[in-house]
Design a protein around this motif. Structure first.
Motif, short mmCIF file in Angstrom:
data_model
loop_
_atom_site.label_atom_id
_atom_site.label_comp_id
_atom_site.label_asym_id
_atom_site.label_seq_id
_atom_site.Cartn_x
_atom_site.Cartn_y
_atom_site.Cartn_z
N GLY A 1 44.40 -72.53 21.03
CA GLY A 1 45.45 -71.84 20.30
C GLY A 1 46.75 -72.64 20.29
N ILE A 2 47.10 -73.24 21.43
CA ILE A 2 48.31 -74.06 21.51
C ILE A 2 48.20 -75.26 20.59
CG2 ILE A 2 49.68 -75.54 23.03
CD1 ILE A 2 48.99 -73.63 25.33
N THR A 3 47.02 -75.87 20.56
CA THR A 3 46.78 -77.02 19.68
C THR A 3 46.95 -76.63 18.21
OG1 THR A 3 45.22 -77.94 21.29
CG2 THR A 3 45.12 -78.79 19.03
N VAL A 4 46.43 -75.49 17.83
CA VAL A 4 46.56 -75.01 16.46
C VAL A 4 48.03 -74.83 16.09
CG1 VAL A 4 46.14 -73.05 14.92
CG2 VAL A 4 44.29 -73.91 16.37
N VAL A 5 48.81 -74.24 17.01
CA VAL A 5 50.24 -74.02 16.76
C VAL A 5 50.98 -75.34 16.60
CG1 VAL A 5 52.38 -73.15 17.78
CG2 VAL A 5 50.29 -71.79 17.93
N ASP B 1 49.58 -70.64 12.29
CA ASP B 1 50.24 -70.49 13.59
C ASP B 1 49.96 -69.11 14.19
OD1 ASP B 1 51.26 -72.99 13.45
OD2 ASP B 1 53.30 -72.40 12.90
N ALA B 2 49.92 -68.09 13.32
CA ALA B 2 49.62 -66.74 13.79
C ALA B 2 48.23 -66.68 14.40
CB ALA B 2 49.75 -65.74 12.65
N LEU B 3 47.27 -67.38 13.77
CA LEU B 3 45.91 -67.45 14.32
C LEU B 3 45.93 -68.16 15.67
CD1 LEU B 3 42.83 -67.16 14.12
CD2 LEU B 3 42.79 -69.31 12.82
N LEU C 1 44.83 -66.69 19.43
CA LEU C 1 43.93 -67.33 20.39
C LEU C 1 44.61 -67.48 21.75
CD1 LEU C 1 42.39 -70.14 18.15
CD2 LEU C 1 41.24 -68.09 18.99
N VAL C 2 45.89 -67.82 21.75
CA VAL C 2 46.65 -67.94 23.00
C VAL C 2 46.67 -66.59 23.73
CG1 VAL C 2 48.95 -68.30 23.98
CG2 VAL C 2 48.09 -69.86 22.24
N THR C 3 46.87 -65.52 22.96
CA THR C 3 46.93 -64.19 23.56
C THR C 3 45.58 -63.78 24.13
OG1 THR C 3 48.63 -63.56 21.95
CG2 THR C 3 47.52 -61.78 23.14
N ILE C 4 44.52 -63.99 23.37
CA ILE C 4 43.18 -63.64 23.85
C ILE C 4 42.83 -64.45 25.11
CG2 ILE C 4 40.71 -63.81 23.31
CD1 ILE C 4 41.44 -63.16 20.41
N LEU D 1 60.91 -70.43 21.88
CA LEU D 1 60.33 -69.49 20.93
C LEU D 1 58.86 -69.24 21.23
CD1 LEU D 1 60.57 -67.77 18.37
CD2 LEU D 1 60.02 -69.83 17.03
N PHE D 2 58.12 -70.30 21.53
CA PHE D 2 56.70 -70.16 21.88
C PHE D 2 56.54 -69.28 23.11
CE2 PHE D 2 53.19 -71.49 24.61
CZ PHE D 2 52.10 -71.27 23.77
N THR D 3 57.37 -69.52 24.12
CA THR D 3 57.29 -68.73 25.35
C THR D 3 57.60 -67.27 25.09
OG1 THR D 3 57.96 -70.65 26.67
CG2 THR D 3 58.18 -68.49 27.71
N LEU D 4 58.63 -67.03 24.29
CA LEU D 4 59.03 -65.66 23.95
C LEU D 4 57.91 -64.94 23.20
CD1 LEU D 4 61.24 -63.46 23.83
CD2 LEU D 4 61.97 -64.49 21.66
N VAL D 5 57.34 -65.59 22.20
CA VAL D 5 56.27 -64.97 21.40
C VAL D 5 55.02 -64.78 22.25
CG1 VAL D 5 54.74 -65.26 19.41
CG2 VAL D 5 57.16 -65.86 19.23
N ARG D 6 54.71 -65.78 23.07
CA ARG D 6 53.50 -65.70 23.91
C ARG D 6 53.54 -64.49 24.83
NH1 ARG D 6 52.04 -68.82 29.36
NH2 ARG D 6 49.87 -68.13 29.55
N PHE D 7 54.63 -64.33 25.56
CA PHE D 7 54.69 -63.23 26.51
C PHE D 7 54.91 -61.88 25.82
CE2 PHE D 7 55.23 -66.69 29.55
CZ PHE D 7 54.37 -66.26 30.56
N SER D 8 55.49 -61.89 24.64
CA SER D 8 55.61 -60.64 23.88
C SER D 8 54.23 -60.16 23.46
CB SER D 8 56.49 -60.86 22.65
OG SER D 8 57.82 -61.19 23.01
N LEU D 9 53.40 -61.07 22.97
CA LEU D 9 52.04 -60.69 22.57
C LEU D 9 51.19 -60.34 23.78
CD1 LEU D 9 51.37 -63.39 19.81
CD2 LEU D 9 51.90 -60.96 19.49
#
Length: 366
Positions: A51-55, A64-66, A70-73, A230-238
């Protein structure tokens, strides 16, 4: 006289449970499946990295949403997998259990292992949904899960309680951040109390620090600081929503009653059965949940590996029927919905468990 009868019944129940547990041990349920659990952990770490690679590689926002999905799952899978390591259910090697716990929680998810051990293993498991004991049984001071909590609110908090069912779905986004802050606060307080003499605290700090180094400092050398934040914020929000979907359905629905501390004097198995429900998933859901979907079995036998949960379930259900315990299973989406609904419509706290377990739901709604 009634107290003596209750003590006699509880002793008989305790004896029956020991015999049931010994039967499970004789059948090999306590055998470890370390290789399989490690493989599951590796799979979820790889999903996260994919997921990180895709982003990083792709520009379109929908791609990026996909990637973030993947990062969340992957992060959800690491969380539930680590949960079992923290119970010592995955290996007879205690050092390996601790290593995997440190990897999954402080390093991967920025969650203090010392805090988790106290909050979940020391406090929650012996007293699930016991108000005033189990921190997981309350969302105070911001939300009320019981009518008693709601009735004590005043001022703006009382006004907020009227609309908390609407506010709560948006507030879930703060879940991960709240746990991270609470974990650090607990850890530092414990270090202050012990004057830093406990090596476990320092190990926890080291793994938490390694999280910031690997997940934030080093990436800032290659990418814009704003993008990393931003990545950290979105990651932990999800992840906040993911963790709610994993851990709330077992104890939040109205079927999982909330109890006064006096109820802890009841039969221990009955206490666990009354405050816990299972939820059913498909094959990938079972892999993702790593046993939290079979929460009844997990609360009764926390050191049995989650890979045996599906096989264990019918045996526990049969035992519950023989002993008169409630055994409830909800659909996953149903359980998530009911977990949110309990915030909109809090239930009552029971001062004691009824002798007839079929009365549980009626009493909790009175």
């Amino acid at each position: 006289m009634q107290s003596a009868v209750n003590d006699f019944q509880n002793k008989n129940k305790a004896r029956a449970f020991r015999e049931f547990r010994n039967m499970l041990e004789a059948k090999g349920f306590y055998e470890y499946r370390t290789g399989r659990v490690v493989a599951e952990m590796v799979a979820f770490v790889m999903i996260t990295l994919l997921g990180i690679t895709v982003v990083i590689v792709f520009e379109p926002i929908y791609i990026d949403a996909l990637g973030m999905l993947l990062v969340t799952i992957g992060s959800m899978g690491v969380s539930t997998n680590t949960h079992m390591w923290s119970h010592g259910a995955c290996s007879k090697n205690r050092k390996l259990n601790r290593l995997m716990t440190y990897f999954g929680y402080p390093f991967f998810l920025q969650l203090s292992a010392v805090y988790w051990k106290n909050k979940h293993i020391v406090v929650h498991h012996p007293a699930p949904n016991v108000i005033g004991v189990d921190d997981d049984a309350t969302l105070a001071p911001f939300f009320s899960l019981t009518r008693e909590e709601a009735s004590e609110l005043t001022g703006i908090r009382s006004l907020m309680a009227r609309y908390q069912g609407w506010i709560f779905p948006f507030a879930i986004v703060l879940n991960s951040f709240g746990v991270i802050i609470t974990g650090w606060t607990f850890l530092l307080r414990q270090m202050w109390i012990s004057r830093g003499r406990n090596p476990e605290h320092w190990i926890d700090v080291a793994w938490l620090s390694l999280h910031y180094l690997v997940w934030m400092v080093i990436p800032c050398l290659f990418f814009a600081v704003s993008d990393v934040l931003l990545f950290t914020l979105v990651r932990f929000s999800l992840i906040s929503y993911g963790l709610f979907a994993l851990f709330a359905p077992a104890h939040y629905p109205a079927e999982a009653v909330r109890l006064d501390p006096e109820a802890m004097k009841s039969d221990r198995v009955y206490l666990q059965a009354a405050t816990t429900v299972n939820f059913s998933t498909g094959w990938f859901g079972r892999l993702l949940c790593a046993g939290v979907d079979y929460q009844i079995e997990h609360h009764l036998f926390p050191t049995i590996c989650h890979t045996r949960s599906r096989e264990l379930s019918p045996l526990v259900q049969q035992y519950f029927e023989q002993q008169g315990y409630p055994y409830r299973t909800l659909g996953w989406w149903e359980a998530i919905w009911k977990s949110a609904q309990i915030v909109a419509s809090p239930n009552a706290t029971l001062s004691e468990l009824p002798e007839d377990s079929s009365q549980l739901m009626r009493l909790s709604r009175q």
